[in-house]
Design a protein around this motif. Structure first.
Motif, PDB file in Angstrom:
ATOM      1  N   LYS A  84      -3.714  -7.630  51.500  1.00 58.25           N
ATOM      2  CA  LYS A  84      -3.947  -8.819  50.688  1.00 58.25           C
ATOM      3  C   LYS A  84      -2.627  -9.368  50.164  1.00 58.25           C
ATOM      4  CE  LYS A  84      -8.631  -7.756  49.087  1.00 58.25           C
ATOM      5  NZ  LYS A  84      -9.514  -7.634  47.901  1.00 58.25           N
ATOM      6  N   MET A  85      -2.626 -10.667  49.899  1.00 59.42           N
ATOM      7  CA  MET A  85      -1.416 -11.300  49.369  1.00 59.42           C
ATOM      8  C   MET A  85      -1.127 -10.849  47.935  1.00 59.42           C
ATOM      9  SD  MET A  85      -0.051 -12.979  51.745  1.00 59.42           S
ATOM     10  CE  MET A  85       1.260 -13.533  50.683  1.00 59.42           C
ATOM     11  N   THR A  86      -2.113 -10.216  47.306  1.00 61.78           N
ATOM     12  CA  THR A  86      -1.905  -9.725  45.934  1.00 61.78           C
ATOM     13  C   THR A  86      -1.286  -8.335  45.907  1.00 61.78           C
ATOM     14  OG1 THR A  86      -4.238  -9.038  45.986  1.00 61.78           O
ATOM     15  CG2 THR A  86      -3.727 -11.134  44.901  1.00 61.78           C
ATOM     16  N   ASP A  87      -1.066  -7.737  47.084  1.00 61.50           N
ATOM     17  CA  ASP A  87      -0.389  -6.442  47.128  1.00 61.50           C
ATOM     18  C   ASP A  87       1.022  -6.597  46.559  1.00 61.50           C
ATOM     19  OD1 ASP A  87      -2.662  -5.551  48.318  1.00 61.50           O
ATOM     20  OD2 ASP A  87      -1.822  -5.408  50.351  1.00 61.50           O
ATOM     21  N   ALA A  88       1.520  -5.531  45.907  1.00 58.79           N
ATOM     22  CA  ALA A  88       2.800  -5.610  45.184  1.00 58.79           C
ATOM     23  C   ALA A  88       3.961  -6.043  46.074  1.00 58.79           C
ATOM     24  CB  ALA A  88       3.105  -4.247  44.549  1.00 58.79           C
ATOM     25  N   GLY A  89       4.040  -5.510  47.287  1.00 55.74           N
ATOM     26  CA  GLY A  89       5.147  -5.845  48.188  1.00 55.74           C
ATOM     27  C   GLY A  89       5.124  -7.309  48.593  1.00 55.74           C
ATOM     28  N   HIS A  90       3.939  -7.802  48.940  1.00 55.91           N
ATOM     29  CA  HIS A  90       3.812  -9.208  49.342  1.00 55.91           C
ATOM     30  C   HIS A  90       4.076 -10.139  48.158  1.00 55.91           C
ATOM     31  CE1 HIS A  90       2.548  -7.700  53.083  1.00 55.91           C
ATOM     32  NE2 HIS A  90       1.254  -7.553  52.824  1.00 55.91           N
ATOM     33  N   LYS A  91       3.619  -9.705  46.967  1.00 52.09           N
ATOM     34  CA  LYS A  91       3.810 -10.535  45.775  1.00 52.09           C
ATOM     35  C   LYS A  91       5.308 -10.700  45.465  1.00 52.09           C
ATOM     36  CE  LYS A  91       0.753 -10.280  42.306  1.00 52.09           C
ATOM     37  NZ  LYS A  91       0.058  -9.848  41.053  1.00 52.09           N
ATOM     38  N   ALA A  92       6.041  -9.613  45.589  1.00 54.83           N
ATOM     39  CA  ALA A  92       7.483  -9.672  45.332  1.00 54.83           C
ATOM     40  C   ALA A  92       8.190 -10.553  46.364  1.00 54.83           C
ATOM     41  CB  ALA A  92       8.064  -8.255  45.366  1.00 54.83           C
ATOM     42  N   GLU A  93       7.765 -10.452  47.621  1.00 54.53           N
ATOM     43  CA  GLU A  93       8.370 -11.261  48.680  1.00 54.53           C
ATOM     44  C   GLU A  93       8.143 -12.753  48.424  1.00 54.53           C
ATOM     45  OE1 GLU A  93      10.689 -11.864  51.724  1.00 54.53           O
ATOM     46  OE2 GLU A  93      10.090  -9.796  51.324  1.00 54.53           O
ATOM     47  N   VAL A  94       6.909 -13.109  48.064  1.00 50.75           N
ATOM     48  CA  VAL A  94       6.569 -14.521  47.832  1.00 50.75           C
ATOM     49  C   VAL A  94       7.328 -15.070  46.628  1.00 50.75           C
ATOM     50  CG1 VAL A  94       4.708 -16.097  47.164  1.00 50.75           C
ATOM     51  CG2 VAL A  94       4.314 -14.386  48.940  1.00 50.75           C
ATOM     52  N   ARG A  95       7.437 -14.262  45.561  1.00 49.38           N
ATOM     53  CA  ARG A  95       8.151 -14.743  44.368  1.00 49.38           C
ATOM     54  C   ARG A  95       9.638 -14.897  44.644  1.00 49.38           C
ATOM     55  NH1 ARG A  95       4.448 -11.770  39.783  1.00 49.38           N
ATOM     56  NH2 ARG A  95       3.267 -13.663  39.276  1.00 49.38           N
ATOM     57  N   GLY A  96      10.186 -14.081  45.540  1.00 52.12           N
ATOM     58  CA  GLY A  96      11.578 -14.252  45.952  1.00 52.12           C
ATOM     59  C   GLY A  96      11.770 -15.569  46.692  1.00 52.12           C
ATOM     60  N   ILE A  97      10.781 -15.949  47.502  1.00 51.44           N
ATOM     61  CA  ILE A  97      10.844 -17.219  48.241  1.00 51.44           C
ATOM     62  C   ILE A  97      10.742 -18.405  47.276  1.00 51.44           C
ATOM     63  CG2 ILE A  97       9.607 -18.657  49.923  1.00 51.44           C
ATOM     64  CD1 ILE A  97       8.925 -16.033  51.399  1.00 51.44           C
ATOM     65  N   VAL A  98       9.917 -18.262  46.219  1.00 45.66           N
ATOM     66  CA  VAL A  98       9.812 -19.317  45.204  1.00 45.66           C
ATOM     67  C   VAL A  98      11.182 -19.577  44.574  1.00 45.66           C
ATOM     68  CG1 VAL A  98       8.860 -19.894  42.930  1.00 45.66           C
ATOM     69  CG2 VAL A  98       7.378 -18.906  44.679  1.00 45.66           C
ATOM     70  N   ASP A  99      11.900 -18.484  44.247  1.00 49.16           N
ATOM     71  CA  ASP A  99      13.234 -18.627  43.654  1.00 49.16           C
ATOM     72  C   ASP A  99      14.208 -19.276  44.644  1.00 49.16           C
ATOM     73  OD1 ASP A  99      12.268 -17.446  41.379  1.00 49.16           O
ATOM     74  OD2 ASP A  99      12.950 -15.429  41.919  1.00 49.16           O
ATOM     75  N   GLU A 100      14.132 -18.889  45.936  1.00 51.87           N
ATOM     76  CA  GLU A 100      15.010 -19.463  46.965  1.00 51.87           C
ATOM     77  C   GLU A 100      14.790 -20.964  47.099  1.00 51.87           C
ATOM     78  OE1 GLU A 100      14.734 -17.560  50.763  1.00 51.87           O
ATOM     79  OE2 GLU A 100      14.953 -15.557  49.894  1.00 51.87           O
ATOM     80  N   LEU A 101      13.516 -21.362  47.124  1.00 49.42           N
ATOM     81  CA  LEU A 101      13.201 -22.786  47.279  1.00 49.42           C
ATOM     82  C   LEU A 101      13.672 -23.590  46.070  1.00 49.42           C
ATOM     83  CD1 LEU A 101       9.610 -22.547  48.823  1.00 49.42           C
ATOM     84  CD2 LEU A 101      11.600 -23.590  49.902  1.00 49.42           C
ATOM     85  N   SER A 102      13.531 -23.018  44.872  1.00 47.62           N
ATOM     86  CA  SER A 102      13.938 -23.731  43.652  1.00 47.62           C
ATOM     87  C   SER A 102      15.434 -23.987  43.646  1.00 47.62           C
ATOM     88  CB  SER A 102      13.543 -22.922  42.419  1.00 47.62           C
ATOM     89  OG  SER A 102      12.151 -22.731  42.373  1.00 47.62           O
ATOM     90  N   ALA A 103      16.188 -23.025  44.174  1.00 44.01           N
ATOM     91  CA  ALA A 103      17.644 -23.156  44.153  1.00 44.01           C
ATOM     92  C   ALA A 103      18.210 -23.715  45.455  1.00 44.01           C
ATOM     93  CB  ALA A 103      18.269 -21.773  43.894  1.00 44.01           C
ATOM     94  N   GLY A 104      17.331 -23.968  46.430  1.00 43.60           N
ATOM     95  CA  GLY A 104      17.810 -24.338  47.763  1.00 43.60           C
ATOM     96  C   GLY A 104      18.297 -25.758  47.905  1.00 43.60           C
ATOM     97  N   SER A 105      17.880 -26.674  47.018  1.00 41.39           N
ATOM     98  CA  SER A 105      18.284 -28.080  47.145  1.00 41.39           C
ATOM     99  C   SER A 105      18.121 -28.781  45.813  1.00 41.39           C
ATOM    100  CB  SER A 105      17.431 -28.784  48.210  1.00 41.39           C
ATOM    101  OG  SER A 105      17.664 -30.175  48.195  1.00 41.39           O
ATOM    102  N   ASP A 106      19.054 -29.714  45.525  1.00 44.29           N
ATOM    103  CA  ASP A 106      18.925 -30.490  44.289  1.00 44.29           C
ATOM    104  C   ASP A 106      17.896 -31.603  44.430  1.00 44.29           C
ATOM    105  OD1 ASP A 106      20.274 -32.144  45.998  1.00 44.29           O
ATOM    106  OD2 ASP A 106      22.059 -32.390  44.743  1.00 44.29           O
ATOM    107  N   GLN A 107      17.298 -31.748  45.636  1.00 47.70           N
ATOM    108  CA  GLN A 107      16.238 -32.744  45.833  1.00 47.70           C
ATOM    109  C   GLN A 107      14.858 -32.199  45.459  1.00 47.70           C
ATOM    110  OE1 GLN A 107      16.957 -33.896  50.039  1.00 47.70           O
ATOM    111  NE2 GLN A 107      17.655 -35.875  49.270  1.00 47.70           N
ATOM    112  N   VAL A 108      14.787 -30.883  45.164  1.00 48.16           N
ATOM    113  CA  VAL A 108      13.514 -30.262  44.802  1.00 48.16           C
ATOM    114  C   VAL A 108      13.170 -30.598  43.355  1.00 48.16           C
ATOM    115  CG1 VAL A 108      12.311 -28.066  44.458  1.00 48.16           C
ATOM    116  CG2 VAL A 108      13.775 -28.386  46.466  1.00 48.16           C
ATOM    117  N   ALA A 109      11.943 -31.106  43.132  1.00 52.70           N
ATOM    118  CA  ALA A 109      11.494 -31.436  41.776  1.00 52.70           C
ATOM    119  C   ALA A 109      10.802 -30.239  41.134  1.00 52.70           C
ATOM    120  CB  ALA A 109      10.547 -32.633  41.808  1.00 52.70           C
ATOM    121  N   SER A 110       9.923 -29.569  41.889  1.00 50.63           N
ATOM    122  CA  SER A 110       9.208 -28.414  41.329  1.00 50.63           C
ATOM    123  C   SER A 110       8.718 -27.508  42.452  1.00 50.63           C
ATOM    124  CB  SER A 110       8.015 -28.871  40.483  1.00 50.63           C
ATOM    125  OG  SER A 110       7.065 -29.534  41.301  1.00 50.63           O
TER     126      SER A 110
END
Length: 741
Positions: A84-110
């Motif tokens: 499941k996507m709620t498993d701890a390993g998958h949850k950590a991976e997805v939250r890492g991607i959220v941080d990458e996307l937020s910092a990946g471009s100054d064109q990102v609003a949210s």
């Protein structure tokens, strides 16, 4: 007009170096302008007068922090079987991607975290990250797109399925390969038609110069006039089409005049005076069809029409000036080697009946059978058009191999089909300061409706006078049930507005598409009436007849409806879908009927003018109706067929596109040109003219006096030449006399 164009043709032939220099200078000037112009952003898409647009504009005013037309993306994750996507390993991976996307471009609003935004499916197998951007999809930089596309590479390594949907990955349509295919086929057809590389090369060269001037000018003005990338694509497609057509007709007439023993300058003058007159009026019909797109009242479509019409005007001017100039440079090499030897020896080859002559005589013998076969055949193909459903393509119509389509399917499986097309309900309570109460009432009412899967809690703006509610339908965005749901919410909103004074509006991509389709549907009949009506008047002036223009318009309508029937059968019903690479059936693109009418009408009238003008010319010069039909086909059928084959090749090249919208346009235009050129103009037109006889050219006397005489068939020109020379065909004295005038 024929006399003026005759003198223009002779002038361009004599002053060929200056004429060529002017066009080269214009091309260079337009090229420099295009190269130095600032890069245009995407053309703003608006649909004035619709509820979705009104709500869209309201959101821009009341929620200034969030740009309503900003690009969006959904990064969709699917856990491996048994996880499941709620498993701890998958949850950590997805939250890492959220941080990458937020910092990946100054064109990102949210960027939303799926675990805090409740963006995980009930069974836990699917989750998604919602990314919003500050700019529209066409304004995203390559770095921003690449950052998005590289998202999830590590997650895939851990067994997660990661796909990306939304309009953020939508790039400007690519051009190049399809045009090259069309030009290559055009070159082959022209060589076969003329039997001379020089004669075949002229229409291609001049058409490319015309397209170069037109498209470069559009590119130079794109930023100033807010022109989108599709504007230059349409201009290129139409400019290439008519540019080759018009040059083809004038070069063909020039060769015919040379074959009759005239001097080269005289032949150029007569070719421009006769075929050039037909080019002017054929060009006018195309311009009317394209400028008429303004009737739809969608700014983007109007700009596309005006830009393409400008390219057509350039194609006409090139045909009247640059073609005779280039013929002057070409010398006698416009004929093939055999024809040149025959002309040099003075031998007159016996004129054998060509295919056009034999076909015309066949139709004259069996006009009723040919007419019935043509009308019944096209009528049968048109039957599916009665089931026409209009819509706009979404990610669900993308090829199954694309990440957008895979993301669409994952969201449908995890959250339901309607999740790909959420509706946004906007509640404007500013007038009575009751936005919150009205929003609560709207939410409670909509939640009970059939076809609604989820209604999210309302969100108020900072001022507290406007609320937004997101409604997830049960069905996919392009379904009829979703359209019915939009109408139901709007009807309910009208009742709430009457009771509370708070205005309720429905918008979002799905509602915008529904409104766009409705607007295109409503505009179709007025557009048809305007275009066909003006062209009818124009053709009445050209042919000095009432019945010939009426027959031309009715024949065009038959071919367009048949083409729409074929489009419905392939793209809506799925017939022959595997052969054409149609992976997902669905509604026909909303723009298709009007787009097809505009483009095909112009080309159809080209063929009508060039074919029937030659018949009219023969009839005016004393031939019987049947003989005039044969003469028209002897001189025009080969050239019109070549022009149609070239157009079909240009449009058919787009069928290979991976984009369903481009594929549909290519197929629709190719099949429409085929039906109109080879069934209507080559079969139904001569059959109808044969049955009408002399009555085909009937015109009431009062109308004959009222209409201006533009002398398209060159009768006044011929008389003037004959009078000046004291002979039936004119001579050098006539040429000098006309040049002095």
């Amino acid at each position: 007009m024929a006399t003026f164009l005759y003198k223009l043709g002779r002038f361009a032939f004599r002053r060929r170096r200056y004429v060529a220099l002017v066009w080269v200078a214009l091309l260079a000037l337009a090229g420099v302008g295009a190269a130095s112009a600032s890069t245009a952003t995407s053309s703003s898409f608006s649909i004035p007068g619709t509820e979705a647009q009104k709500a869209f504009d309201l959101l821009e005013q009341r929620f200034p922090g969030a740009r309503a037309d900003g690009a969006t993306a959904r990064v969709v994750f699917k856990a491996p079987a048994g996880e499941k996507m709620t498993d701890a390993g998958h949850k950590a991976e997805v939250r890492g991607i959220v941080d990458e996307l937020s910092a990946g471009s100054d064109q990102v609003a949210s960027v939303t975290d799926p675990y805090t935004a409740k963006a995980v499916s009930k069974n836990g197998s699917t989750a998604y990250i919602q990314v919003s951007y500050k700019v529209s999809s066409m304004e995203l930089t390559e770095a921003t797109r690449e950052a998005l596309q590289e998202t999830g590479a590590d997650a895939r390594g851990q067994g997660l399925a990661v796909e990306i949907g939304g309009d953020a990955l939508q790039a400007a349509p690519e051009t190049g390969s399809t045009e090259i295919i069309g030009v290559a086929v055009a070159a082959v057809v022209l060589v076969i038609t003329f039997g001379s590389l020089i004669a075949a090369g002229l229409p291609l060269l001049t058409a490319l110069i015309g397209v170069g001037v037109g498209v470069s000018t559009i590119t130079a003005l794109a930023s100033v006039l807010d022109l989108g990338s599709t504007t230059s694509i349409l201009a290129m497609m139409i400019g290439l089409a008519v540019g080759i057509d018009y040059a083809l007709f004038i070069v063909s007439r020039y060769r015919a005049e040379l074959a009759e023993g005239r001097e080269r300058e005289e032949a150029a003058g007569r070719a421009v005076g006769t075929a050039g007159s037909a080019v002017v009026f054929a060009g006018l019909t195309v311009v009317i069809a394209l400028v008429g797109l303004a009737v739809v009242n969608i700014p983007m479509l109007s700009k596309m029409g005006f830009a393409a019409a400008g390219t057509v005007v350039i194609a006409v001017l090139i045909a009247l000036t640059l073609i005779p100039a280039m013929l002057g440079f070409a010398g006698k090499r416009v004929h093939g080697r055999k024809a040149r030897k025959a002309m040099e020896s003075g031998a007159e080859a016996a004129e054998k009946p060509n295919m056009g002559t034999r076909w015309a005589r066949f139709v004259l013998r069996r006009p009723v059978a040919v007419l019935i076969a043509g009308v019944v055949g096209l009528g049968a193909i048109a039957i599916p058009a009665a089931s026409l459903e209009l819509g706009l393509p979404d990610d669900g119509s993308q090829p199954t191999s694309t990440s957008q389509r895979k993301a669409y399917d994952l969201l449908s499986d995890g959250f339901g089909p309607g999740f790909n097309g959420p509706l946004v309900v906007v509640v404007d309570g500013k007038a009575n300061d009751n936005a919150k109460a009205a929003a609560t009432r709207v939410s409670d009412t909509v939640r009970k409706m059939d076809g609604v899967a989820v209604v999210t809690p309302s969100t108020l703006n900072k001022a507290g006078d406007t609320a937004t509610i997101t409604v997830i339908p049960k069905d996919r965005p392009s379904s009829v049930k979703t359209e019915e749901l939009v109408h139901s919410i709007r009807a309910t909103g009208g009742e709430i507005t009457a009771d509370s004074g708070a205005e309720v509006l429905v918008t979002g991509a799905t509602a915008m598409n529904i409104d766009f389709s409705q607007k295109m549907n409503d505009a179709l009949l007025p557009y048809l009436a305007l275009v066909v009506g003006l062209a009818f008047l124009l053709l009445m002036v050209v042919f000095r007849s009432v019945l010939v223009p009426l027959k031309a318009a009715l024949g065009f309508l038959l071919s367009v409806v048949a083409a729409l029937g074929a489009v419905v059968a392939v793209f809506q019903w799925g017939w022959l879908g595997g052969l054409l690479g149609v992976e997902q059936t669905g509604p026909v693109m909303s723009m298709m009927p009007i787009f097809m009418v505009g483009v095909v009408f112009g080309l159809a009238m080209d063929y009508e003018v060039f074919l029937v003008t030659r018949m009219r010319e023969a009839y005016v010069h004393g031939e019987r109706p049947g003989e005039a039909i044969v003469t028209g086909f002897r001189h025009g059928a080969r050239v019109v067929s070549a022009a149609a084959v070239i157009m079909i090749a240009v449009f058919a090249g787009f069928i290979g596109s991976g984009e369903s919208m481009i594929k549909m346009i290519g197929f629709g235009l190719a099949i429409a040109v085929f039906f109109d050129a080879f069934v209507v103009r080559m079969a139904i037109v001569p059959a109808v003219l044969a049955l009408m006889g002399n009555r085909a050219w009937w015109l009431p006397r009062w109308l004959d006096r009222a209409l201006p005489n533009v002398d398209v068939e060159g009768e006044a020109l011929r008389k003037r030449l004959a009078d000046s020379a004291g002979g039936p065909d004119g001579g050098p004295g006539a040429e000098r006399e006309l040049v002095r005038v």
